[in-house]
Motif scaffolding. Structure first.
Motif, short mmCIF file in Angstrom:
data_model
loop_
_atom_site.label_atom_id
_atom_site.label_comp_id
_atom_site.label_asym_id
_atom_site.label_seq_id
_atom_site.Cartn_x
_atom_site.Cartn_y
_atom_site.Cartn_z
N ASN A 163 0.81 -1.21 0.00
CA ASN A 163 0.00 0.00 0.00
C ASN A 163 0.85 1.28 0.00
OD1 ASN A 163 0.97 -0.18 2.57
ND2 ASN A 163 -1.02 -0.19 3.59
N GLY A 164 2.14 1.15 -0.22
CA GLY A 164 3.01 2.31 -0.32
C GLY A 164 3.52 2.83 1.01
N LEU A 165 3.04 2.29 2.11
CA LEU A 165 3.50 2.74 3.43
C LEU A 165 4.72 1.93 3.87
CD1 LEU A 165 0.14 3.04 5.38
CD2 LEU A 165 1.57 4.90 4.57
N PRO A 166 5.65 2.58 4.57
CA PRO A 166 6.76 1.81 5.13
C PRO A 166 6.25 0.83 6.19
CG PRO A 166 7.18 4.18 5.26
CD PRO A 166 5.78 4.00 4.80
N VAL A 167 6.99 -0.21 6.41
CA VAL A 167 6.56 -1.26 7.35
C VAL A 167 6.41 -0.71 8.76
CG1 VAL A 167 7.24 -3.45 8.38
CG2 VAL A 167 7.59 -3.08 5.96
N HIS A 168 7.26 0.24 9.15
CA HIS A 168 7.24 0.70 10.53
C HIS A 168 6.03 1.59 10.86
CE1 HIS A 168 9.64 3.67 8.29
NE2 HIS A 168 9.07 4.56 9.06
#
Length: 97
Positions: A53-58
């Motif tokens: 979804n384009g978000l970083p994992v953190h």
């Protein structure tokens, strides 16, 4: 000692080594290891973190993860500033009168 006997002796050493290496690489497939089933809540989290979804994992966990990330960044920044303060104090000690 002939060349044929040397080659035969080398083959006797190499073949078992190859078989041993192949056995080490694929031990789980040969023995049929059964793992415990993954709990449903953990399956949901695994799906959430594998979505592209384009978000970083953190920060994929929502507002709590964003808050934890911000707090961690602040703590690291304060720690870095304190390190430089300690280096400054140790480099330029106060003179005793």
């Amino acid at each position: 000692m002939s060349l044929k006997s040397v080659v035969t002796g080398a083959k006797l050493c190499v073949v078992p080594l190859r078989q041993a290496a192949a056995a080490r690489l694929s031990t789980s497939a040969r023995h049929g290891v059964n793992y415990a089933p993954v709990p449903k809540p953990l399956q949901g989290k695994m799906k959430l973190f594998q979505i592209d979804n384009g978000l970083p994992v953190h920060i994929r966990g929502g507002p709590v993860d964003k808050m934890l990330y911000a707090v961690t960044a602040v703590v690291c920044t304060v720690g870095l500033i304190e390190c430089f303060h300690v280096y400054y104090v140790l480099s330029y000690p106060q003179k005793k009168d």
